[in-house]
Design an enzyme around this catalytic site. Structure first.
Site, PDB file in Angstrom:
ATOM      1  NE  ARG A   1      -0.653   3.404  -0.573  1.00  0.00           N
ATOM      2  CZ  ARG A   1      -1.684   3.894  -1.252  1.00  0.00           C
ATOM      3  NH1 ARG A   1      -2.404   4.866  -0.769  1.00  0.00           N
ATOM      4  NH2 ARG A   1      -2.018   3.373  -2.427  1.00  0.00           N
TER       5      ARG A   1
ATOM      6  NE  ARG B   1      -6.815   2.921   5.034  1.00  0.00           N
ATOM      7  CZ  ARG B   1      -7.111   1.629   5.044  1.00  0.00           C
ATOM      8  NH1 ARG B   1      -7.871   1.135   6.009  1.00  0.00           N
ATOM      9  NH2 ARG B   1      -6.666   0.821   4.093  1.00  0.00           N
TER      10      ARG B   1
ATOM     11  NE  ARG C   1     -10.294   8.379   3.502  1.00  0.00           N
ATOM     12  CZ  ARG C   1     -11.503   7.890   3.351  1.00  0.00           C
ATOM     13  NH1 ARG C   1     -12.565   8.611   3.639  1.00  0.00           N
ATOM     14  NH2 ARG C   1     -11.670   6.665   2.909  1.00  0.00           N
TER      15      ARG C   1
ATOM     16  CG  ASP D   1      -5.622   7.375  -5.885  1.00  0.00           C
ATOM     17  OD1 ASP D   1      -5.466   6.687  -4.863  1.00  0.00           O
ATOM     18  OD2 ASP D   1      -5.813   6.878  -7.013  1.00  0.00           O
TER      19      ASP D   1
ATOM     20  CE1 TYR E   1      -5.984  -0.161  -9.026  1.00  0.00           C
ATOM     21  CE2 TYR E   1      -3.959   0.806  -9.853  1.00  0.00           C
ATOM     22  CZ  TYR E   1      -4.658   0.188  -8.837  1.00  0.00           C
ATOM     23  OH  TYR E   1      -4.041  -0.082  -7.652  1.00  0.00           O
TER      24      TYR E   1
END
Lengths: 351, 351
Positions: free
Chosen positions: B29, B33, B42, B78, B155
């Protein structure tokens, strides 16, 4: 020792190395939301009211005993009850678990904790234990318990449940003296709390280090182990066996055993067979059915129970889940699991 | 092979057993962010818009490369992108992660998955890879990736993030044929997806089995391992090294290695030293700094990095975190970690 003085409870017999006629079995959180009689009480009383009213706590403790052929009752309480005694109020938010309004953030917050006689502010737990002992069949062991210092500290620092335990780990690494002071205070109060539970009638005690599996070996050894060890050392004179439980602990089970506990409780991520290989065949293991399997069909439960039992091969074992029973568990599945443990043919080897 | 044909990227050299002048380092990652330039993008684009617009995905992929002395870029994507290609729409809810409106519940749901040419519906990923390769320094390796079948299936069945993975485990145990069919479909599509990423220019691929650590060995071996193994077997002809990553996997790392991957990625719960003892000193390990330590002071980062590096002792190692970088991570700490890895004196032994 004359056989007249030998304990009758299977759970205690296995801890003392005595023969048993069936594997001892109980379930973490066996008194809880999966039972409708519990849910009915919770409509009238909050979680904390149940814990703090000895008659109610005793009633809840006995609910699963009335339904099932279990070898132990565990006193109904919460690992965070000592927080209030330490001057750290909390409440249970609906669906979110415990919430602390003033989490521990600084060394001064640690200093302010009211440890002196904190265990005296938990008399409702001892009273509940006395009440349960009065009506509990003497073949069934009564377990007292407490949260382990790391797990309790993590709630105190995070302010509730946590995913990454970031604040806890940073506090530990960056304020090691304050961390040490916090853990020392917690282990001191926890030891006294467990001693008082034993005096009141608890015949076994379990230390729940539920979240310690978020750590690696270095952190466990450096920041946690000495404090859990202090509790088990202090319990040696209490005259009752102790259970040392955690989840996700596979990388430091040897250190947990070294820290103490007559019994090591493990989750479903490990194979019992492998743990016995690592810790020695005489280690008493508790566990380790995946609680999720208890949500399945009778066949799913049965197969999962069998896979646990097949690994035992005559070694000392207390059947339990790998963590607390889930609220969605059908009570029939608890019955199924117990029947299977009771009818398991291999038990002869354990006698 | 002439040295002229030897790869220049440290990450690939170490996978091929070639000497390196410094431990390869990248961060899971690393495009994300914690970088203000990412947060600025974003504000204008959703997560899915960034992923599905090759120019934007390439820009985000390169953001950390412009800032830091890293040995690899990982394509911005993703692990759930293939779901849409399979006919299972999802969106990212603010602060809650992915939400699937129609989770997989029945064998019929599995049958309905559009696997034929599913990888063709992910061309934006291959286009982004091509764009990144055009501007990436040839000393830096470009990593492609995919979610592993178990993690993606979890998921699909849970409908989003999960704590207990109850639905997934029950589906696995109670509908083993449908589970097998789901996992076969996922492994087939995942293999093709990774092959296409390699064709587009990915020089290494990583399979993320981020949540597989919720399983014990029996479940891993029975329900997961064959499907991950099929992907690694299929990748053998792709001509690029692969990385097999998971968290909480300490009890079945040997099975993960057996399933495949030139590199095994581990989280912070294990000691690298212990893993090399179990898997053999020639196993290439990736990891395993606790991402939480990256939120601390410079000294905390430095001590934590040192504890990782001290375990290496000349064995093949790719420095990384034990899981993704947390959004709260100060970018200076990434700089600190990289500098420490670059200046570590022991690297000489690896050459």
């Amino acid at each position: 020792m004359s056989t007249l003085h030998q304990p009758r409870q299977r759970l205690i017999r296995i801890c003392e190395g005595l023969p048993v006629d069936s594997t001892p079995i109980w379930f973490m959180r066996q008194a809880g939301r999966y039972l409708e009689e519990y849910r009915r009480l919770r409509q009238r009383y909050s979680m904390l009211e149940l814990c703090q009213t000895p008659e109610l706590a005793a009633e809840v403790t006995l609910q699963p005993i009335k339904r099932f052929d279990l070898d132990a009752a565990i006193i109904f309480a919460d690992i965070l009850l000592p927080l209030q005694a330490l001057g750290v109020p909390f409440y249970f938010a609906k669906g979110e678990g415990p919430v602390l309004e003033k989490p521990i953030q600084t060394p001064q917050d640690v200093e302010r904790l009211h440890t002196t006689d904190a265990e005296e502010r938990l008399t409702f737990v001892y009273d509940a234990i006395r009440l349960v002992r009065q009506s509990l069949d003497e073949k069934i062991a009564l377990i007292g318990f407490a949260g382990a210092p790391f797990t309790v500290a993590s709630y105190m620092i995070e302010g509730g449940h946590s995913r990454h335990f970031a604040k806890t780990k940073l506090f530990m690494h960056e304020q090691p003296e304050a961390w040490n002071s916090l853990m020392t205070k917690l282990s001191t109060v926890t030891l006294r709390y467990l001693q008082r539970q034993v005096e009141a009638g608890a015949q076994v005690v379990q230390l729940f280090d539920s979240w310690v599996g978020t750590l690696g070996r270095y952190d466990y050894r450096t920041f946690v182990m000495p404090h859990s060890a202090a509790i088990f050392a202090g319990l040696r004179d209490a005259g009752v066996p102790s259970i040392h439980f955690g989840t996700g602990t596979s990388t430091f089970l040897d250190l947990m055993k070294e820290a103490g506990g007559a019994v090591i409780g493990v989750d479903w991520r490990v194979d019992l067979d492998e743990v016995w290989k690592r810790l020695g065949d005489t280690t008493i293991l508790q566990g380790n059915l995946d609680p999720v399997t208890m949500l399945g069909s009778r066949q799913t439960v049965s197969q999962a129970v069998r896979r646990v039992l097949e690994q035992v091969k005559g070694r000392p074992h207390i059947f339990n889940l790998g963590h607390g029973i889930l609220p969605e568990t059908p009570p029939e599945n608890v019955e199924t699991a117990i029947q299977q443990v009771r009818s398991w043919p291999e038990i002869g080897k354990q006698i």
